[in-house]
Write a protein that holds these residues in place. Structure first.
Motif, short mmCIF file in Angstrom:
data_model
loop_
_atom_site.label_atom_id
_atom_site.label_comp_id
_atom_site.label_asym_id
_atom_site.label_seq_id
_atom_site.Cartn_x
_atom_site.Cartn_y
_atom_site.Cartn_z
N ILE A 128 43.96 47.27 44.06
CA ILE A 128 44.00 46.88 45.46
C ILE A 128 45.11 45.84 45.62
CG2 ILE A 128 42.74 45.78 47.34
CD1 ILE A 128 40.77 47.29 44.58
N HIS A 129 46.03 46.11 46.56
CA HIS A 129 47.12 45.19 46.87
C HIS A 129 46.82 44.55 48.22
CE1 HIS A 129 49.83 46.81 43.75
NE2 HIS A 129 49.20 47.94 44.01
N ALA A 159 42.75 40.18 38.08
CA ALA A 159 43.16 39.81 39.43
C ALA A 159 44.27 38.78 39.34
CB ALA A 159 41.99 39.24 40.22
N ASP A 160 45.22 38.87 40.26
CA ASP A 160 46.30 37.89 40.34
C ASP A 160 46.45 37.51 41.81
OD1 ASP A 160 48.67 36.44 40.44
OD2 ASP A 160 49.56 37.60 38.80
N ARG A 161 45.89 36.39 42.19
CA ARG A 161 45.94 35.95 43.58
C ARG A 161 47.35 35.64 44.03
NH1 ARG A 161 40.81 33.49 45.87
NH2 ARG A 161 39.20 34.31 44.51
N GLY A 167 48.78 39.03 44.56
CA GLY A 167 47.98 39.71 45.56
C GLY A 167 47.46 41.07 45.14
N TRP A 168 46.97 41.19 43.91
CA TRP A 168 46.38 42.45 43.48
C TRP A 168 45.12 42.23 42.66
CZ3 TRP A 168 45.94 42.97 38.30
CH2 TRP A 168 46.89 42.37 37.49
N ILE A 169 44.27 43.26 42.69
CA ILE A 169 43.02 43.29 41.93
C ILE A 169 42.95 44.66 41.25
CG2 ILE A 169 40.49 43.27 42.05
CD1 ILE A 169 40.83 41.77 44.74
N THR A 170 42.61 44.68 39.98
CA THR A 170 42.39 45.93 39.26
C THR A 170 40.93 45.97 38.84
OG1 THR A 170 44.65 45.93 38.44
CG2 THR A 170 43.10 47.37 37.31
N THR A 171 40.27 47.10 39.10
CA THR A 171 38.87 47.23 38.73
C THR A 171 38.74 47.79 37.31
OG1 THR A 171 38.66 49.49 39.54
CG2 THR A 171 38.23 47.71 41.11
#
Length: 96
Positions: A44-45, A12-14, A17-21
């Motif tokens: 998720i962006h 995740a990189d706040r 603004g993205w999350i990778t599962t």
């Protein structure tokens, strides 16, 4: 929200603004040192949309994985099915 739906966060990189599962198995077999099957993962962006809005985009990648002695060989598969993405967005919308 993702963990409730059974997805574990890999990265995740706040600031961006993205999350990778982590990837999840769709079919196949997995014996630790050996695996062969189809998997998928989500990215998720999340972006600001004006002063009071937020835009959420979900991208799903589907791939074939073959693992021999902990070395993964992944091959991307094109898919048009967006059921998983739609379900996640619907769940996010319900929670707001």
């Amino acid at each position: 929200m993702l963990r409730i739906l059974g997805w574990e966060v890999d990265k995740a990189d706040r600031a961006v603004g993205w999350i990778t599962t982590e990837s999840r198995k769709l079919d196949g077999e997995d014996y630790g040192v050996y695996a062969k099957g189809t998997r998928h993962r989500l990215r998720i962006h999340v972006r600001a949309d004006g002063a009071k809005g937020t835009t959420v985009t979900v991208e799903r990648s589907v791939f074939k994985r073959e693992r021999i002695l902990w070395i993964d060989n992944d091959e991307t598969i094109a898919t048009r099915d967006q059921t998983v993405e739609r379900e996640l967005l619907a769940t996010i919308a319900k929670s707001l």
